[in-house]
Design an enzyme around this catalytic site. Sequence first.
Site, mmCIF file in Angstrom:
data_model
loop_
_atom_site.group_PDB
_atom_site.id
_atom_site.type_symbol
_atom_site.label_atom_id
_atom_site.label_comp_id
_atom_site.label_asym_id
_atom_site.label_seq_id
_atom_site.Cartn_x
_atom_site.Cartn_y
_atom_site.Cartn_z
ATOM 1 N N ARG A 134 0.844 -1.203 0.000
ATOM 2 C CA ARG A 134 0.000 0.000 0.000
ATOM 3 C C ARG A 134 0.876 1.249 0.000
ATOM 4 O O ARG A 134 1.725 1.419 0.878
ATOM 5 C CB ARG A 134 -0.924 -0.007 1.221
ATOM 6 C CG ARG A 134 -2.217 -0.740 0.950
ATOM 7 C CD ARG A 134 -3.116 -0.789 2.153
ATOM 8 N NE ARG A 134 -3.509 0.513 2.672
ATOM 9 C CZ ARG A 134 -4.472 0.697 3.559
ATOM 10 N NH1 ARG A 134 -5.150 -0.355 4.001
ATOM 11 N NH2 ARG A 134 -4.766 1.894 3.999
ATOM 12 N N ARG A 145 -2.066 10.976 7.706
ATOM 13 C CA ARG A 145 -3.391 10.345 7.908
ATOM 14 C C ARG A 145 -3.874 10.560 9.342
ATOM 15 O O ARG A 145 -5.065 10.768 9.580
ATOM 16 C CB ARG A 145 -3.307 8.839 7.595
ATOM 17 C CG ARG A 145 -3.199 8.573 6.093
ATOM 18 C CD ARG A 145 -2.600 7.207 5.790
ATOM 19 N NE ARG A 145 -3.427 6.105 6.243
ATOM 20 C CZ ARG A 145 -3.005 4.842 6.266
ATOM 21 N NH1 ARG A 145 -1.781 4.529 5.857
ATOM 22 N NH2 ARG A 145 -3.817 3.891 6.678
#
Length: 193
Positions: A134, A145
Amino acid sequence: MFNLILFGPPGSGKGTQSEKLIEKYGLIHLSTGNLLREEIANQTDLGTAAKNYMDKGQLVPDEVVLGMIACALDNNVHANGFLFDGFPRTVAQARGLDEMLQQRGSGIDLVLALEVTEDELVQRLVNRGKTSGRSDDNEEVIRARIVEYENKTAPVAGHYAEAGKVVYIKGEGGVDDIFHELCGQINARTRMA
Ligand code: B4P
């Protein structure tokens, strides 16, 4: 009908626990992260647009995510209930979801919020990045994030807390122990066990 939101920061174990919960309770699993990654894998226009946000650790625009959820609800009209994983991530998404469910004669029954320290979150996601492939599992993007979560997603708990629907669960420790805690909260509210 039983609708559950599994809530928590990136890396708190939402995806991990969702897999176990859907198996036990027969709920439909709606993970916006998984739905977006499918769009990317299929090289759709939506996926290409979403990837730009995800690779920077930013949230994908609300209207895109709400559109995907509306489709998923329409495709599962006979569901026993839904487990929302990684959604809603903004108060606007929460309001949109409430409205969609209300139009279908239901609503959110319970929000289970996993609590994990920031150091542990970063460590888990950096570890996952070694094998996940990812592009958002690297330390710089993980930190972004977490900031996005604090600014935009954490207030979603407040939205549902007003209606007394939020229960906080410690998300550190063994996966099975955490699962047991989550099941206890669900069983206390349903006869689904
Ligand atoms: P998501 O796919 O939702 O990813 P996530 O927040 O990282 O959580 P995930 O569920 O994958 O990880 P988990 O905690 O299970 O989102 C990715 C991106 O998509 C977002 O940044 C955003 O750009 C976009 N997006 C998604 N939904 C959106 C929305 N609604 N609106 C806007 N944008 C959206 O697991 C992490 C790791 O911890 C795993 O390796 C796991 O094995 C490990 N782990 C789990 N439990 C553990 C435990 N008890 N102990 C030790 N390790 C554990």
